[in-house]
Structure formats: structure tokens, C-alpha cells
Scaffold this active site. Structure first.
Site, PDB file in Angstrom:
ATOM      1  N   GLY A 113       1.914   3.115   2.237  1.00 33.59           N
ATOM      2  CA  GLY A 113       2.953   3.118   3.282  1.00 33.59           C
ATOM      3  C   GLY A 113       4.232   2.478   2.749  1.00 33.59           C
ATOM      4  O   GLY A 113       5.331   3.034   2.887  1.00 33.59           O
ATOM      5  N   HIS A 114       4.090   1.306   2.106  1.00 32.82           N
ATOM      6  CA  HIS A 114       5.273   0.631   1.538  1.00 32.82           C
ATOM      7  C   HIS A 114       5.916   1.497   0.456  1.00 32.82           C
ATOM      8  O   HIS A 114       7.135   1.584   0.363  1.00 32.82           O
ATOM      9  CB  HIS A 114       4.869  -0.712   0.906  1.00 32.82           C
ATOM     10  CG  HIS A 114       4.325  -1.711   1.882  1.00 32.82           C
ATOM     11  ND1 HIS A 114       3.007  -2.101   1.891  1.00 32.82           N
ATOM     12  CD2 HIS A 114       4.926  -2.400   2.879  1.00 32.82           C
ATOM     13  CE1 HIS A 114       2.814  -2.993   2.844  1.00 32.82           C
ATOM     14  NE2 HIS A 114       3.952  -3.195   3.466  1.00 32.82           N
ATOM     15  N   GLN A 141       9.103  -2.711  16.519  1.00 28.74           N
ATOM     16  CA  GLN A 141       9.942  -3.476  15.582  1.00 28.74           C
ATOM     17  C   GLN A 141      11.226  -2.688  15.258  1.00 28.74           C
ATOM     18  O   GLN A 141      12.321  -3.258  15.218  1.00 28.74           O
ATOM     19  CB  GLN A 141       9.137  -3.754  14.306  1.00 28.74           C
ATOM     20  CG  GLN A 141       9.923  -4.364  13.166  1.00 28.74           C
ATOM     21  CD  GLN A 141       9.027  -4.834  12.033  1.00 28.74           C
ATOM     22  OE1 GLN A 141       8.462  -5.909  12.098  1.00 28.74           O
ATOM     23  NE2 GLN A 141       8.906  -4.057  10.976  1.00 28.74           N
ATOM     24  N   HIS A 172       0.855  -1.182   0.000  1.00 34.84           N
ATOM     25  CA  HIS A 172       0.000   0.000   0.000  1.00 34.84           C
ATOM     26  C   HIS A 172       0.897   1.240   0.000  1.00 34.84           C
ATOM     27  O   HIS A 172       2.138   1.114  -0.061  1.00 34.84           O
ATOM     28  CB  HIS A 172      -0.955  -0.016   1.198  1.00 34.84           C
ATOM     29  CG  HIS A 172      -0.269  -0.289   2.508  1.00 34.84           C
ATOM     30  ND1 HIS A 172       0.570   0.624   3.096  1.00 34.84           N
ATOM     31  CD2 HIS A 172      -0.258  -1.382   3.313  1.00 34.84           C
ATOM     32  CE1 HIS A 172       1.038   0.131   4.222  1.00 34.84           C
ATOM     33  NE2 HIS A 172       0.567  -1.099   4.380  1.00 34.84           N
TER      34      HIS A 172
HETATM   35  O1  PAF Z   1       7.136  -5.101   8.936  1.00 30.38           O
HETATM   36  C1  PAF Z   1       6.956  -6.130   8.247  1.00 30.38           C
HETATM   37  O2  PAF Z   1       6.244  -6.142   7.240  1.00 30.38           O
HETATM   38  C2  PAF Z   1       7.641  -7.420   8.671  1.00 30.38           C
HETATM   39  O3  PAF Z   1       7.667  -7.546  10.043  1.00 30.38           O
HETATM   40  C3  PAF Z   1       9.052  -7.595   8.059  1.00 30.38           C
HETATM   41  C4  PAF Z   1       9.999  -6.526   8.579  1.00 30.38           C
HETATM   42  C5  PAF Z   1       8.972  -7.531   6.548  1.00 30.38           C
HETATM   43  C6  PAF Z   1       9.627  -8.947   8.466  1.00 30.38           C
HETATM   44  O4  PAF Z   1       8.860  -9.997   7.984  1.00 30.38           O
END
Ligand code: PAF
Length: 296
Positions: A43-44, A160, A41
């Protein structure tokens, strides 16, 4: 207009990806990396734009990582939209999409995992006790495969980011982490692949989460420092407003509300420096997370 797919290479084999990375480094070209689980989306896309700004060669990975899902979680139903993702990525003219199979990443007999226990057992780690072990393991593997100079992660997954920065420091990875700010729907809902699980009405109501976070940040900016009081304000705001506007739209359950130091995820006695207000909410069967940073 030429067909953009011709510029992007799709690779599924680890050895091939490693070979290409080696060649790119030999030419002194920097590699920027955006790891994803697909269902891309805006964000990516914003993370890819950041990677492109920082490096001449950009690799994106799509891998729905089984080890970061608990046994009762949504691994099987996690959205997989590869055809659409391929279109988006080729429009962005990235250099490589690395999309391995589960077997390629976790062959029979696989047995090494990375844990950052001090940071992984709070916030999301309370209800997802093995999640960050899976994230650290796959990100370490991907870094060893792609050898990126920089890697870009979204701030929506604030925990994360803290955990991966710690892993990189502790294990001496030569990769620098860069973060991209949260991208939101026009109504404020943080973009997430899991938003696909929500109905339109739920998407509308879920915007209350960010609205409440903003109101809380305003309170802090105006001088409020009482953490229990601020947490209660968030809880009441989310529960009352979201339930009120959609009594029939599934159940609503707060997983956590935390107001913590953004860099070490510790609960401070008094709010100081960069503070993170982070929430996780179960809306029906969908778990939504969001956060806001406030300078105290
Ligand atoms: O943030 C994410 O989409 C996932 O946790 C990642 C960093 C791709 C690891 O699978």
C-alpha cells in the site's frame, strides 16, 4: 547492479530537512511527500509510485506518531521494521527518508495541537477521540518541515483524507493532497501495518469484511437505498460469516458501520453522489478498518 542505498539520504534532523527542501524549491523542482509510520507494505509502495509520477523529488517520512495513539492503544507494540523499510525505500530510489526521533518532533514543552472537530468526532473518532488531533498536528508539522508540493495519502484512511483536506484548506497550506486507492491482499483484505498482528487464519477470515462491503455495494448498484437495511446486511454478514468460519479465533466486535457522503462524512437522508461505506471491526485485539466507494 549498483547498490541502490547510495541514492537515498536518511535524515533525522528537522533543520537539515528544511534546508534541503529550501534548496530543492530554489531549483524549481517539485517535492512529493509520502508520510508513513513505517512497517511499509505494498500500500505504501503504491503511494510512493504516485508521488514519483507527480514530482521529481520524493520524500518519505517514517515516524510512529505518539500523539495519535490513545493511552490504551498500541503505540508500544506498533510494528517497527526500519531495516526492512530502508531496503524497500532504497529499492524505490526515493530521494530522502525523513525519520526523526520523538524528541526531535515533540521536544520538552511542546504544546500546540490542531483540531478539526466537526469531522474528527465521528467514525473512528468515536472510539479514538484524540486520534485525528494527533494526525493533524503531525501532518501540519511534517508539511512545515518538508514543504511538499503534493502529499499522497491512502484511501483506506478515508476519514483521515477528508480531515486533512479540510485542515489544508482552512490553514492555507500550499500542498495538494493526492490519494491512492486501497491495495489489497489477493483474498481482498485491505493491506495495513496492523495486519502483522493477525494470525494466518485470522487474515483469511478477515477477508469477509471486504467481501461483505462488495456485496453491499452491489445491492446499492442494483437500487437498494434503505440505509438501516444495508447496515444490518453488513453487520449480519460480518458477524455471522466471520464467527462461523472461526468460532475459536478470538472475539469479534463491530466498532462502527457507516454509509455516508464521501466528501463531508455526513449521513445523508437519501444516498446520492459519492457514498462511502466504512467499517471498523475489532478482531481479537486488532482493530481493522476498511471502506468502499459507491456512486449512487
Ligand atoms: O496514515 C498514517 O500512516 C498516519 O496517520 C500519518 C498520516 C503518517 C500520520 O502519522
Amino acid at each position: 547492479m549498483g547498490h541502490p542505498t547510495s541514492t537515498m539520504k536518511v535524515i533525522s534532523k528537522i533543520s537539515e530537512m528544511q534546508e534541503i527542501s529550501k534548496e530543492i524549491h530554489k531549483k524549481n523542482i517539485s517535492i512529493g511527500f509520502v508520510p508513513t509510520m513505517g512497517a511499509l507494505h505494498k500500500g505504501h509502495i503504491s503511494l510512493i509510485d504516485i508521488a514519483k509520477k507527480h514530482s521529481r523529488f520524493v520524500v518519505v517520512s517514517i515516524f510512529v506518531n505518539p500523539t495519535q495513539f490513545g493511552p490504551k492503544e498500541d503505540f508500544n507494540k506498533y510494528p517497527r521494521t526500519l531495516t526492512k523499510d530502508l531496503e524497500l525505500l532504497s529499492e524505490k530510489k526515493i530521494d530522502i527518508l525523513f525519520a526523526p526521533t520523538d524528541k526531535e518532533m515533540y521536544p520538552k514543552g511542546y504544546g500546540t495541537y490542531i483540531d478539526v472537530p466537526d469531522f474528527s468526532n465521528k467514525l473512528c473518532g468515536k472510539s479514538r477521540p484524540t486520534h485525528f488531533k494527533g494526525v493533524c498536528t503531525i501532518v501540519a508539522k511534517l508539511f512545515n518541515i518538508v514543504s511538499p508540493d503534493i502529499a499522497v495519502f491512502g484511501e483506506k484512511d478515508a476519514q483521515q483524507v477528508v480531515i486533512l483536506k479540510k485542515m489544508i484548506k482552512d490553514l492555507n497550506f500550499p500542498t495538494k493532497i493526492i490519494t491512492g486507492q486501497i491495495i489489497r491482499e489477493p483474498n481482498g483484505l485491505a493491506m495495513s501495518s496492523r495486519n502483522k498482528y493477525l494470525t494466518d487464519k485470522q487474515k483469511q477470515n478477515a477477508s469477509i469484511i471486504y467481501k461483505t462491503l462488495r456485496e453491499t455495494a452491489n445491492k446499492i448498484n442494483k437500487g437498494e437505498r434503505n440505509i438501516p437495511k444495508l447496515k444490518k446486511f453488513i453487520k449480519d454478514g460480518i458477524l455471522t460469516k466471520m464467527t462461523h468460519s472461526s468460532p475459536s479465533e478470538n472475539s469479534l466486535k463491530i466498532d462502527y458501520i457507516e454509509i455516508i457522503n464521501k466528501n463531508n462524512l455526513q449521513q445523508p437522508k437519501t444516498l446520492k453522489g459519492e457514498c462511502l461505506i466504512a467499517v471498523a471491526v475489532w478482531y481479537g485485539k486488532t482493530r481493522l478498518i476498511d471502506n468502499i466507494t459507491v456512486n449512487c
